[in-house]
Design an enzyme around this catalytic site. Structure first.
Site, PDB file in Angstrom:
ATOM      1  N   HIS A  12       0.720  -1.366  -0.018  1.00  0.00           N
ATOM      2  CA  HIS A  12      -0.033   0.019   0.059  1.00  0.00           C
ATOM      3  C   HIS A  12       0.864   1.466  -0.017  1.00  0.00           C
ATOM      4  CE1 HIS A  12       0.929   0.884   4.259  1.00  0.00           C
ATOM      5  NE2 HIS A  12       0.662  -0.284   4.633  1.00  0.00           N
ATOM      6  N   CYS A  27       3.030  -5.275   6.575  1.00  0.00           N
ATOM      7  CA  CYS A  27       2.621  -4.667   5.276  1.00  0.00           C
ATOM      8  C   CYS A  27       3.836  -4.326   4.609  1.00  0.00           C
ATOM      9  CB  CYS A  27       1.550  -3.662   5.316  1.00  0.00           C
ATOM     10  SG  CYS A  27      -0.138  -4.336   6.029  1.00  0.00           S
TER      11      CYS A  27
END
Length: 236
Positions: free
Chosen positions: A194, A210
């Site tokens: 992301h 992440c």
């Protein structure tokens, strides 16, 4: 068994959607010399660099602003570039190298676009194989309950979204401008590739597992991948 440090999953079949269009790139050819190498991770050779003043300028046509960044504050090794890639992954696949703080999108055999990334903090790293199952622009961020338990101060920032208690997509969302959702073993692994509104954290161990990218870079990658894209995360 799936752990925060490694996982595998059987081969999955997805119907790949067409790739979205992307803005033009200005590529400047460079001599084939070793530059910007990380002391760890894959060893690559830079083939070309884009015009960084254009690449990291304000990104147009967005629902929320993607501001220009001062790319000169970021080590060149973590800025987007085309490199000679030392692995045999198929074109169109993604390889994440946490040790080098890089994500590679394989363009052609042994050539890749390399992006700088932020990766998991100590105890949150992982490695293995996955596939992109979904992709969203300006996605809502819904933290898992265990994250709220670790940091109860998060709770005051949350509101109800269509996906549950979280932060609506936009300039306050930790997911930034684009999100790629990683699935394996037939389920959502909880990990994402992301964007971030903290671009100067690329090249660091900063996340809960992440893979975070500069917003301009994740927008560039997002337009070039489809559901079903294979992702390999190397051991750190």
């Amino acid at each position: 068994m799936l752990t925060r440090r490694s996982f595998t999953f059987p081969a999955l079949s997805f119907a790949a959607a067409g790739l979205a269009g992307c803005g033009s790139r200005s590529i400047v050819a460079l001599p084939e010399i070793d530059v910007g190498q990380s002391p760890r991770g894959l060893v690559t050779r830079t083939l070309a660099q884009p015009n960084y003043a254009a690449v990291y300028a304000e990104y147009p046509g967005e629902k929320f602003p993607i501001a220009a960044i001062d790319y000169q504050r970021i080590d060149t090794r973590y800025l987007r570039q085309t490199v000679a890639f030392p692995r045999d992954d198929k074109p169109g696949s993604i390889v994440v190298d946490p040790a080098g703080y890089h994500l590679y999108f394989v363009e052609t055999p042994r050539v890749a676009t390399r992006y700088g990334v932020g990766v998991g903090r100590e105890g949150f790293g992982w490695s293995g194989a996955a596939r992109i199952n979904m992709k969203r622009d300006w996605a809502d961020w819904v933290p898992p309950p265990e994250m709220i338990e670790r940091d109860p101060s998060i709770r005051s920032q949350l509101e109800m979204t269509p996906r549950g208690l979280g932060v609506r997509g936009g300039s306050k969302s930790p997911l930034g401008a684009r999100t790629l959702y990683l699935f394996g073993e037939g389920r959502d692994l909880g990990y994402r590739i992301h964007g971030t509104f903290e671009p100067y954290t690329v090249g660091t161990n900063v996340s809960s597992g992440c893979i975070r990218m500069i917003n301009q870079d994740i927008a560039h990658l997002y337009a070039r991948v489809a559901p079903g894209t294979p992702v390999t995360v190397l051991p750190a």
